[in-house]
Design a protein around this motif. Structure first.
Motif, PDB file in Angstrom:
ATOM      1  N   PHE A   1       0.835  -1.199   0.000  1.00  0.00           N
ATOM      2  CA  PHE A   1       0.000   0.000   0.000  1.00  0.00           C
ATOM      3  C   PHE A   1       0.871   1.252   0.000  1.00  0.00           C
ATOM      4  CE2 PHE A   1      -2.687  -3.250   1.775  1.00  0.00           C
ATOM      5  CZ  PHE A   1      -3.976  -2.928   1.364  1.00  0.00           C
ATOM      6  N   GLY A   2       0.411   2.293  -0.678  1.00  0.00           N
ATOM      7  CA  GLY A   2       1.135   3.545  -0.634  1.00  0.00           C
ATOM      8  C   GLY A   2       0.466   4.612  -1.467  1.00  0.00           C
TER       9      GLY A   2
ATOM     10  N   ALA B   1      10.092  -4.107  -3.247  1.00  0.00           N
ATOM     11  CA  ALA B   1       9.103  -5.067  -3.737  1.00  0.00           C
ATOM     12  C   ALA B   1       9.768  -6.249  -4.432  1.00  0.00           C
ATOM     13  CB  ALA B   1       8.121  -4.377  -4.683  1.00  0.00           C
ATOM     14  N   ASN B   2      10.780  -5.966  -5.253  1.00  0.00           N
ATOM     15  CA  ASN B   2      11.461  -7.046  -5.965  1.00  0.00           C
ATOM     16  C   ASN B   2      12.175  -7.979  -4.986  1.00  0.00           C
ATOM     17  OD1 ASN B   2      12.274  -8.115  -8.686  1.00  0.00           O
ATOM     18  ND2 ASN B   2      14.269  -7.873  -7.715  1.00  0.00           N
ATOM     19  N   HIS B   3      12.821  -7.402  -3.976  1.00  0.00           N
ATOM     20  CA  HIS B   3      13.505  -8.225  -2.983  1.00  0.00           C
ATOM     21  C   HIS B   3      12.503  -9.133  -2.264  1.00  0.00           C
ATOM     22  CE1 HIS B   3      16.897  -9.152  -0.298  1.00  0.00           C
ATOM     23  NE2 HIS B   3      15.940  -9.342   0.590  1.00  0.00           N
ATOM     24  N   ILE B   4      11.375  -8.565  -1.861  1.00  0.00           N
ATOM     25  CA  ILE B   4      10.384  -9.347  -1.120  1.00  0.00           C
ATOM     26  C   ILE B   4       9.801 -10.460  -1.984  1.00  0.00           C
ATOM     27  CG2 ILE B   4       8.106  -9.247   0.002  1.00  0.00           C
ATOM     28  CD1 ILE B   4       8.947  -6.456   1.062  1.00  0.00           C
ATOM     29  N   VAL B   5       9.460 -10.162  -3.231  1.00  0.00           N
ATOM     30  CA  VAL B   5       8.854 -11.194  -4.077  1.00  0.00           C
ATOM     31  C   VAL B   5       9.872 -12.293  -4.436  1.00  0.00           C
ATOM     32  CG1 VAL B   5       9.166 -10.289  -6.438  1.00  0.00           C
ATOM     33  CG2 VAL B   5       7.049 -11.498  -5.832  1.00  0.00           C
ATOM     34  N   GLU B   6      11.152 -11.931  -4.523  1.00  0.00           N
ATOM     35  CA  GLU B   6      12.176 -12.916  -4.872  1.00  0.00           C
ATOM     36  C   GLU B   6      12.653 -13.744  -3.669  1.00  0.00           C
ATOM     37  OE1 GLU B   6      13.082 -13.846  -7.853  1.00  0.00           O
ATOM     38  OE2 GLU B   6      11.909 -12.291  -8.870  1.00  0.00           O
ATOM     39  N   TYR B   7      12.565 -13.180  -2.460  1.00  0.00           N
ATOM     40  CA  TYR B   7      13.106 -13.858  -1.281  1.00  0.00           C
ATOM     41  C   TYR B   7      12.033 -14.197  -0.242  1.00  0.00           C
ATOM     42  CZ  TYR B   7      17.658 -12.701  -3.179  1.00  0.00           C
ATOM     43  OH  TYR B   7      18.749 -12.601  -4.001  1.00  0.00           O
ATOM     44  N   SER B   8      10.817 -14.422  -0.708  1.00  0.00           N
ATOM     45  CA  SER B   8       9.751 -14.876   0.184  1.00  0.00           C
ATOM     46  C   SER B   8       8.918 -15.897  -0.589  1.00  0.00           C
ATOM     47  CB  SER B   8       8.867 -13.691   0.620  1.00  0.00           C
ATOM     48  OG  SER B   8       8.039 -13.265  -0.445  1.00  0.00           O
ATOM     49  N   ASP B   9       7.837 -16.343   0.007  1.00  0.00           N
ATOM     50  CA  ASP B   9       6.971 -17.310  -0.677  1.00  0.00           C
ATOM     51  C   ASP B   9       5.858 -16.622  -1.476  1.00  0.00           C
ATOM     52  OD1 ASP B   9       5.587 -16.368   1.506  1.00  0.00           O
ATOM     53  OD2 ASP B   9       4.812 -18.327   2.115  1.00  0.00           O
ATOM     54  N   LEU B  10       5.922 -15.299  -1.627  1.00  0.00           N
ATOM     55  CA  LEU B  10       4.905 -14.580  -2.393  1.00  0.00           C
ATOM     56  C   LEU B  10       5.118 -14.778  -3.894  1.00  0.00           C
ATOM     57  CD1 LEU B  10       4.838 -11.213  -0.388  1.00  0.00           C
ATOM     58  CD2 LEU B  10       3.208 -13.118  -0.234  1.00  0.00           C
ATOM     59  N   ASP B  11       4.010 -14.859  -4.624  1.00  0.00           N
ATOM     60  CA  ASP B  11       4.061 -15.031  -6.084  1.00  0.00           C
ATOM     61  C   ASP B  11       4.028 -13.697  -6.824  1.00  0.00           C
ATOM     62  OD1 ASP B  11       3.907 -17.959  -6.021  1.00  0.00           O
ATOM     63  OD2 ASP B  11       1.856 -17.634  -5.311  1.00  0.00           O
ATOM     64  N   GLN B  12       3.310 -12.740  -6.248  1.00  0.00           N
ATOM     65  CA  GLN B  12       3.165 -11.429  -6.881  1.00  0.00           C
ATOM     66  C   GLN B  12       3.095 -10.349  -5.816  1.00  0.00           C
ATOM     67  OE1 GLN B  12      -0.418 -11.222  -9.264  1.00  0.00           O
ATOM     68  NE2 GLN B  12       0.609 -11.966 -11.099  1.00  0.00           N
ATOM     69  N   ILE B  13       3.417  -9.123  -6.231  1.00  0.00           N
ATOM     70  CA  ILE B  13       3.218  -7.944  -5.385  1.00  0.00           C
ATOM     71  C   ILE B  13       2.244  -7.037  -6.129  1.00  0.00           C
ATOM     72  CG2 ILE B  13       4.263  -5.908  -4.304  1.00  0.00           C
ATOM     73  CD1 ILE B  13       5.761  -8.063  -3.076  1.00  0.00           C
ATOM     74  N   TRP B  14       1.174  -6.653  -5.424  1.00  0.00           N
ATOM     75  CA  TRP B  14       0.244  -5.680  -5.982  1.00  0.00           C
ATOM     76  C   TRP B  14       0.507  -4.349  -5.304  1.00  0.00           C
ATOM     77  CZ3 TRP B  14      -5.265  -8.334  -6.252  1.00  0.00           C
ATOM     78  CH2 TRP B  14      -5.184  -9.436  -7.109  1.00  0.00           C
ATOM     79  N   PHE B  15       0.760  -3.318  -6.109  1.00  0.00           N
ATOM     80  CA  PHE B  15       0.973  -1.967  -5.606  1.00  0.00           C
ATOM     81  C   PHE B  15      -0.406  -1.307  -5.479  1.00  0.00           C
ATOM     82  CE2 PHE B  15       5.017  -3.167  -7.240  1.00  0.00           C
ATOM     83  CZ  PHE B  15       5.972  -2.399  -6.589  1.00  0.00           C
ATOM     84  N   VAL B  16      -0.902  -1.210  -4.258  1.00  0.00           N
ATOM     85  CA  VAL B  16      -2.239  -0.672  -4.009  1.00  0.00           C
ATOM     86  C   VAL B  16      -2.122   0.840  -3.794  1.00  0.00           C
ATOM     87  CG1 VAL B  16      -4.310  -0.792  -2.570  1.00  0.00           C
ATOM     88  CG2 VAL B  16      -2.917  -2.865  -2.940  1.00  0.00           C
ATOM     89  N   VAL B  17      -2.575   1.602  -4.776  1.00  0.00           N
ATOM     90  CA  VAL B  17      -2.513   3.060  -4.695  1.00  0.00           C
ATOM     91  C   VAL B  17      -3.641   3.529  -3.774  1.00  0.00           C
ATOM     92  CG1 VAL B  17      -2.562   5.224  -5.996  1.00  0.00           C
ATOM     93  CG2 VAL B  17      -1.566   3.158  -7.028  1.00  0.00           C
ATOM     94  N   THR B  18      -3.257   4.175  -2.676  1.00  0.00           N
ATOM     95  CA  THR B  18      -4.260   4.628  -1.717  1.00  0.00           C
ATOM     96  C   THR B  18      -4.804   5.992  -2.143  1.00  0.00           C
ATOM     97  OG1 THR B  18      -2.493   5.503  -0.317  1.00  0.00           O
ATOM     98  CG2 THR B  18      -3.308   3.334   0.221  1.00  0.00           C
TER      99      THR B  18
END
Length: 192
Positions: free
Chosen positions: A7-8, A21-38
């Protein structure tokens, strides 16, 4: 599919957001990151906030070349003021086969216990926390919590506020932004 929700206000989105975001998606079990524009954070001055769809356009331009990233305007369609717990309920109803997690900076975790229905969020969702340079210590109630995962992502000292101020004072910020985002800001004469 496991989705991390980042969120941001993304006012503007910058390379720091993409690196985290790239670090988290590459080094966790997440498949995708959605950038939620608040749409509008009640804690931020609205005068410096670009229109919702202009910020969404910047997020779209910044993420279009990354298969694991997706811009999201989900909160544009919810009543305001909105709370994260409501967004999560809405997403679960809309995408019942996805598992949603939150992504937040450690400074946000410090105030997480003040969020509306934070217990419900933690009961049903994982939280991925990335480091920020602060003197904030994690609330003891969240220390070692099974649903809270600290990600050893690079610490980014870049902020949208810094970029806006730099643009206003005529500084070159091109290296801090994805090329397509800089071109859009320049073309639209934003933040000047």
């Amino acid at each position: 599919m496991k989705i991390g929700l980042y969120f941001g206000s993304f006012n503007p989105i910058h390379i720091g957001h993409l690196v985290i975001a790239n670090h988290i998606v590459e080094y966790s079990d997440l498949d995708q990151i959605w950038f939620v524009v608040t749409p509008h954070n009640p804690f931020k001055k609205k005068s410096t906030l670009l229109d919702n769809y202009q910020r969404l356009e910047m997020v779209y331009r910044a993420t279009k070349d990354y298969v694991k990233f997706k811009p999201s305007d989900i909160e544009f369609h919810l009543s305001q003021p909105n709370y994260t717990v409501n967004t999560l309920i809405h997403l679960h109803e809309k995408y019942p086969n996805h598992e949603f997690s939150l992504i937040m900076g450690e400074d946000n975790l410090k105030s997480f216990h003040k969020w509306k229905n934070y217990e419900v969020i933690l009961e049903n969702h994982h939280v991925y926390v990335y480091p920020r340079i602060t003197d904030i210590s994690i609330e003891t109630q969240f220390d070692g919590h099974e649903k809270i995962h600290t990600i050893d992502a690079p610490v980014m000292q870049l902020s949208s506020t810094f970029i806006r101020k730099a643009i206003k004072s005529g500084k070159n910020v091109q290296p801090m932004l994805p090329k397509s985002v800089w071109e859009y800001i320049d073309e639209m004469n934003f933040y000047r």
